[in-house]
Design an enzyme around this catalytic site. Structure first.
Site, PDB file in Angstrom:
ATOM      1  N   ALA A  41      85.725  27.929  87.368  1.00  0.00           N
ATOM      2  CA  ALA A  41      84.537  27.792  88.211  1.00  0.00           C
ATOM      3  C   ALA A  41      83.256  27.746  87.389  1.00  0.00           C
ATOM      4  O   ALA A  41      83.028  28.606  86.539  1.00  0.00           O
ATOM      5  CB  ALA A  41      84.458  28.941  89.206  1.00  0.00           C
ATOM      6  N   ALA A  46      82.528  34.085  82.497  1.00  0.00           N
ATOM      7  CA  ALA A  46      83.557  33.689  81.522  1.00  0.00           C
ATOM      8  C   ALA A  46      83.533  32.182  81.281  1.00  0.00           C
ATOM      9  O   ALA A  46      83.634  31.727  80.139  1.00  0.00           O
ATOM     10  CB  ALA A  46      84.935  34.138  81.991  1.00  0.00           C
ATOM     11  N   CYS A  47      83.374  31.408  82.343  1.00  0.00           N
ATOM     12  CA  CYS A  47      83.360  29.951  82.185  1.00  0.00           C
ATOM     13  C   CYS A  47      82.102  29.494  81.457  1.00  0.00           C
ATOM     14  O   CYS A  47      82.152  28.540  80.674  1.00  0.00           O
ATOM     15  CB  CYS A  47      83.490  29.271  83.544  1.00  0.00           C
ATOM     16  SG  CYS A  47      85.116  29.562  84.294  1.00  0.00           S
ATOM     17  N   ALA A  48      80.988  30.183  81.677  1.00  0.00           N
ATOM     18  CA  ALA A  48      79.759  29.860  80.944  1.00  0.00           C
ATOM     19  C   ALA A  48      79.942  30.153  79.461  1.00  0.00           C
ATOM     20  O   ALA A  48      79.537  29.358  78.602  1.00  0.00           O
ATOM     21  CB  ALA A  48      78.581  30.631  81.519  1.00  0.00           C
ATOM     22  N   ALA A  51      82.147  27.387  78.002  1.00  0.00           N
ATOM     23  CA  ALA A  51      81.418  26.120  77.937  1.00  0.00           C
ATOM     24  C   ALA A  51      80.390  26.141  76.804  1.00  0.00           C
ATOM     25  O   ALA A  51      80.246  25.168  76.062  1.00  0.00           O
ATOM     26  CB  ALA A  51      80.744  25.830  79.278  1.00  0.00           C
TER      27      ALA A  51
END
Length: 157
Positions: A41, A46-48, A51
């Site tokens: 998401a 965590a995804c930031a 990325a």
């Protein structure tokens, strides 16, 4: 769910819209090495982190001939916001129906706090210039994954 990909498999082709609404296909990356990473998401911590790790390693990856594509079930609008928030410099692709994630075995059963559900499995697939899987990693951790990937690709020498 599809079988997990292994090196030597043909990478499933796809065409998805990126964060600008432009169509991006795996076929358009033929002739180059491509890192495809699946994340759950946009705009989550965590995804930031993951990325931003790809963003910060992009010059090294590109110098070694790798393109980077991030894929999630987010909408194009959510991806556009995420790219702006994190100053991302590579395409994020919208797989709202999770068909591509399913084809890459990056969608399946997950467990969290005793609950079982279907969701995106954080995964990274490296595709060689001929469209074959060179590396397939499933259930990767967001933090530290890009550094490990760089080591696995022998980019940190």
């Amino acid at each position: 769910m599809a079988e997990r990909l292994i090196p030597g498999d043909t990478a499933p082709d796809f065409t998805l819209k990126d964060h600008t609404g432009r169509e991006v296909s795996l076929a358009s990356h033929r002739g180059r090495k491509t890192v495809i990473y699946f994340y759950p998401a946009a705009s989550t911590p965590a995804c930031a982190k993951q990325a931003c790790d790809f963003r910060d390693s992009l010059a090294t990856l590109q110098a070694a001939g790798y393109d980077v594509l991030g894929i999630s079930p987010d909408t194009v609008k959510d991806l556009e916001k995420f790219v702006a928030e994190e100053s991302l410099t590579f395409p994020l692709l919208s797989d709202e129906g999770h068909h591509v994630a399913e084809a890459y075995a990056a969608w399946g059963e997950k467990k969290n706090y005793g609950r079982t559900y279907q969701g995106l499995i954080r995964s990274t697939i490296v595709v060689d210039p001929d469209g074959k899987v060179a590396l397939a990693q499933y259930n990767v951790r967001a933090t530290g994954h890009v550094a490990k990937l760089r080591r696995d690709l022998k980019l940190d020498r």
